[in-house]
Design a protein around this motif. Structure first.
Motif: not given
Length: 335
Positions: A128-146
């Motif tokens: 997902e991107f919040n505008g054209t510069k700031h984006g984020a990727v979600l991944g499955d949990p590692i060590n009990n954290k997304f």
């Protein structure tokens, strides 16, 4: 005058469900044979899709015809999500091993490898991107954290975000349509499945960030849970179910009541992997058993198409609505 106005409103309210029920999705003939799960519609002409077998496609004529650029060196990658900004610029995310993020600025002729992780624990789900510069990727949990990766330079570089939300045992996210992870003006949100179905919201303006709310959607098994979330007109719609038994209609969709998710009064006709906001109180959802639409903010749903799709998206700037699915299916919907 008031009587005439009320009569008109009554007529419109009676006709609208019939109009929505009559809507269908036009299947586009094209040559791709892969499973398409990533879809980004830029405007009324430009859109990109991505999927298995290293597949990426771009259209500049509202989905009627498609060009299929080759992502050289990554022909076996499964590109589960894509974010496009024009007919030249797009970012793609690959699930599986290695975890990959690539970017093009020339319409797919060349691709820059912006992130790679060969650790088998890394499984990227959505972008997902919040505008054209700031984006984020979600991944499955590692060590009990997304896992949350962030970029502040339009996808050229990526790093771990400061906040990594806690995950419950056997909880994960679904890389089914790229819409288990969404952003609003101030937040990023994710919905989960498996052992639990939750809505987790990351809001820097909230003291107890992130905030988690249970979702009354079918869960408990690895094939069950919340798969997609959409925001619109002060409404929040969440869909999912059980992809292994996709004709089950119990606990498939929720809508918001006082900011809390409640089960739809009339559920969609089976599992839904994606939901998208269209306008007013109208949302559309799709999944392997077909597509459904609501005109009352998610309280009741009507089936409008039986074709299997994985994802549906509306133009960021415009009203073009496209669908994509297995065996290279692409559909065009006009409201």
């Amino acid at each position: 005058m008031k009587v005439s106005y009320l009569i008109c409103l009554c007529i419109i309210s009676l006709l609208l469900p019939r109009v929505l029920t009559a809507q269908t999705i036009t299947l586009v003939n094209q040559s791709a044979t892969s499973s398409l799960r990533g879809l980004s519609v830029v405007d009324n002409n430009i859109a990109w899709v991505s999927g298995s077998k290293g597949t990426v496609g771009v259209t500049i004529d509202a989905g009627k015809t498609w060009n299929w650029p080759v992502v050289k060196g990554f022909e076996k990658a499964d590109f589960r999500d894509i974010e496009a900004f024009s007919d030249k610029e797009a970012v793609i995310v690959s699930s599986g091993t290695p975890a990959l993020i690539l970017k093009t600025i020339d319409g797919g002729i060349n691709w820059k490898l912006c992130y790679q992780n060969n650790d088998k624990a890394y499984f990227l789900d959505a972008l997902e991107f919040n505008g054209t510069k700031h984006g984020a990727v979600l991944g499955d949990p590692i060590n009990n954290k997304f896992l949350i990766l962030e970029t502040f330079d339009a996808g050229d570089t990526w790093a771990l975000a400061k906040t990594q939300p806690l995950a419950l045992p056997d909880e994960a996210a679904f890389a089914a349509s790229g819409t288990c992870f969404r952003r609003t003006k101030n937040t990023f949100s994710l919905v989960t499945g498996g052992s639990n179905a939750r809505l987790v919201t990351l809001d820097k303006n909230v003291k107890n960030n992130p905030v988690a709310v249970n979702i009354p959607i079918l869960h408990g098994k690895g094939s069950q849970g919340a798969f997609s979330i959409a925001y619109g007109n002060k409404k929040t719609i969440i869909v999912g179910g059980d992809y292994s038994k996709d004709n089950r209609i119990d606990s498939v969709a929720t809508y918001s009541i006082n900011s809390k998710p409640a089960l739809a009064i009339q559920q969609p006709a089976g599992f839904q992997s994606c939901v998208e906001y269209l306008n007013d109180d109208i949302f559309i959802a799709t999944g392997t058993p077909g597509s459904n639409i609501t005109s009352d903010g998610g309280k009741t749903w009507r089936k409008i198409d039986v074709t299997s799709y994985n994802v549906c998206r509306k133009a960021k700037r415009g009203n073009l609505i496209l669908f994509a699915g297995d065996r290279g299916r692409i559909g065009i919907f006009k409201l």
